[in-house]
Design an enzyme around this catalytic site. Structure first.
Site, short mmCIF file in Angstrom:
data_model
loop_
_atom_site.label_atom_id
_atom_site.label_comp_id
_atom_site.label_asym_id
_atom_site.label_seq_id
_atom_site.Cartn_x
_atom_site.Cartn_y
_atom_site.Cartn_z
N GLU A 1 61.71 -16.23 -33.67
CA GLU A 1 62.59 -17.35 -34.01
C GLU A 1 63.63 -16.97 -35.09
O GLU A 1 64.73 -17.52 -35.12
CB GLU A 1 61.72 -18.54 -34.45
CG GLU A 1 62.46 -19.82 -34.72
CD GLU A 1 63.36 -20.30 -33.60
OE1 GLU A 1 63.06 -20.05 -32.41
OE2 GLU A 1 64.39 -20.94 -33.92
N HIS B 1 65.19 -14.05 -35.32
CA HIS B 1 66.28 -13.44 -34.56
C HIS B 1 67.06 -14.52 -33.79
O HIS B 1 68.29 -14.46 -33.70
CB HIS B 1 65.75 -12.42 -33.56
CG HIS B 1 65.02 -11.24 -34.17
ND1 HIS B 1 63.66 -11.09 -34.08
CD2 HIS B 1 65.47 -10.18 -34.86
CE1 HIS B 1 63.29 -9.96 -34.68
NE2 HIS B 1 64.37 -9.39 -35.17
N GLN C 1 65.41 5.26 -39.32
CA GLN C 1 65.12 4.43 -40.48
C GLN C 1 63.62 4.31 -40.75
O GLN C 1 63.21 3.58 -41.65
CB GLN C 1 65.78 3.06 -40.36
CG GLN C 1 65.22 2.15 -39.29
CD GLN C 1 66.07 0.93 -39.10
OE1 GLN C 1 67.18 0.98 -38.57
NE2 GLN C 1 65.59 -0.22 -39.55
N LYS D 1 66.32 -12.33 -44.97
CA LYS D 1 64.94 -11.84 -45.11
C LYS D 1 64.95 -10.39 -45.59
O LYS D 1 64.13 -9.99 -46.39
CB LYS D 1 64.24 -11.97 -43.77
CG LYS D 1 63.23 -10.91 -43.53
CD LYS D 1 61.92 -11.38 -43.13
CE LYS D 1 60.83 -10.37 -43.14
NZ LYS D 1 61.16 -9.05 -42.67
N SER E 1 58.51 -12.14 -38.90
CA SER E 1 58.78 -10.71 -38.85
C SER E 1 58.11 -10.13 -37.62
O SER E 1 57.01 -10.57 -37.25
CB SER E 1 58.21 -10.03 -40.10
OG SER E 1 58.13 -8.63 -39.90
N SER E 2 58.76 -9.14 -37.01
CA SER E 2 58.14 -8.48 -35.86
C SER E 2 56.80 -7.87 -36.27
O SER E 2 55.89 -7.75 -35.46
CB SER E 2 59.07 -7.39 -35.32
OG SER E 2 60.34 -7.94 -35.03
P1 AMP Z 1 64.88 -6.40 -37.20
O1 AMP Z 1 64.72 -6.58 -35.72
O2 AMP Z 1 63.61 -6.60 -37.96
O3 AMP Z 1 65.62 -5.13 -37.55
O4 AMP Z 1 65.82 -7.58 -37.67
C1 AMP Z 1 67.08 -7.80 -37.08
C2 AMP Z 1 67.82 -8.84 -37.89
O5 AMP Z 1 67.07 -10.05 -37.90
C3 AMP Z 1 67.99 -8.42 -39.36
O6 AMP Z 1 69.29 -8.80 -39.79
C4 AMP Z 1 66.91 -9.21 -40.05
O7 AMP Z 1 67.21 -9.49 -41.42
C5 AMP Z 1 66.91 -10.49 -39.23
N1 AMP Z 1 65.64 -11.19 -39.39
C6 AMP Z 1 64.39 -10.69 -39.22
N2 AMP Z 1 63.46 -11.63 -39.52
C7 AMP Z 1 64.14 -12.74 -39.91
C8 AMP Z 1 63.76 -14.05 -40.35
N3 AMP Z 1 62.47 -14.41 -40.46
N4 AMP Z 1 64.73 -14.92 -40.66
C9 AMP Z 1 66.04 -14.58 -40.56
N5 AMP Z 1 66.47 -13.37 -40.14
C10 AMP Z 1 65.54 -12.47 -39.82
#
Ligand code: AMP
Length: 286
Positions: A38, A40, A64, A153, A189-190
């Site tokens: 949610e 994303h 990374q 986040k 978070s994933s």
């Molecule tokens: P990631 O797939 O973890 O690299 O995240 C991709 C994007 O989604 C990044 O800009 C994160 O900061 C954002 N994101 C991840 N989790 C959240 C969250 N709970 N709320 C808002 N944005 C998020």
């Protein structure tokens, strides 16, 4: 609404973006590593609301991750990811392979934002932000969006990207999107997928600690050390949680503070809960 087109190669991506531009659409971009949730979805919705053509990339970027981190077991869920992109209003999904992004095994160029990258996440995860900045610059050059959307986040990541965009005069506007949370307060978070039910409950301690820090500052506390101690002791009260860092920093430079400057300070946490390393943050009140 038709389902978003899925492309894996840069020429196909560029052609689709060119077609959108020919129709007069503005282009937005949301970079992700997939295993979408949610949080994303909220980024994609914000992107689709502000632009006519929302591009989502799904790429688990190996550069990374540290050598002992979770690159291999990072969750990969392409089918539900595509459905989530569709539901949130994405126009195009860019899903490159590692060899498309890193032909012949690697790059000869890196992007470094040293002032911010060595602290906090960068201190715990050497090379992490160099990997992030390099892949984000590459993706921005591939998509060439008008707007790109990042979650608050990953607060330090957002500041690294803003700094890179400003320093290198990139022609893109960066939008920060507030953190989406579970009802318990746990930031989505994933990596929450790694948690058992018990650990997931324990992980709510991060947002609880941040709320306590916020309350203390609201009540007039100005000593950063005392607020660090509030964060730390709240986390340590949870048997399943181990503090990696609990910091009070300048909200733009991320340098640690002695005194809390109202409206310009952020509390940042990295905490291990079972197999997961979780991060969260909160801007402190003015
Ligand atoms: P990631 O797939 O973890 O690299 O995240 C991709 C994007 O989604 C990044 O800009 C994160 O900061 C954002 N994101 C991840 N989790 C959240 C969250 N709970 N709320 C808002 N944005 C998020």
């Amino acid at each position: 609404m038709t389902a978003p087109q899925v492309v894996a190669d840069v020429p196909d991506l560029r052609q689709a973006v060119r077609q959108a531009r020919r129709k007069g659409l503005t282009v937005g971009f949301v970079p992700t590593m997939g295993a979408l949730h949610e949080g994303h979805a909220q980024l994609i919705r914000a992107c689709a609301a502000e632009t006519g053509f929302a591009v989502v990339s799904i790429f688990v970027n190996p550069t990374q991750f540290g050598p002992n981190e979770d690159f291999q077991r990072y969750p990969r869920t392409p089918e539900p990811d595509h459905a989530l992109c569709d539901g949130a209003g994405a126009s195009l999904i860019f899903e490159p392979s590692v060899s498309t992004m890193y032909p012949s095994g690697g790059l000869s160029t890196v992007v470094d934002v040293p002032a911010i990258s060595g602290l906090l996440e960068g201190a715990s995860r050497p090379g992490h932000f160099q990997g992030v900045a390099t892949v984000v610059l590459k993706l921005l050059n591939q998509v060439q969006p008008d707007f790109a959307f990042f979650g608050e986040k990953d607060y330090q990541q957002l500041q690294v990207i803003r700094t890179m965009v400003r320093d290198l005069d990139l022609n893109v506007a960066i939008r920060g999107v507030p953190t989406v949370r579970e009802p318990s307060g746990l930031a989505m978070s994933s990596r929450n997928r790694y948690l058992s039910d018990e650990e997931r409950q324990a992980a709510a301690v991060l947002s609880q600690a941040l709320a306590e820090a916020d309350d203390a500052v609201r009540a007039g506390e100005r000593s950063a050390d005392r607020v660090r101690q509030i964060l730390r002791s709240r986390i340590e009260s949870e048997r399943l949680a181990r503090v990696d860092y609990a910091e009070i920093a300048d909200s733009a430079t991320l340098q640690p503070l002695d005194q809390i400057k109202p409206g310009a300070a952020v509390a940042l946490l990295a905490v291990r809960v079972g197999p997961a390393r979780l991060i969260d943050n909160r801007l402190l009140p003015s």
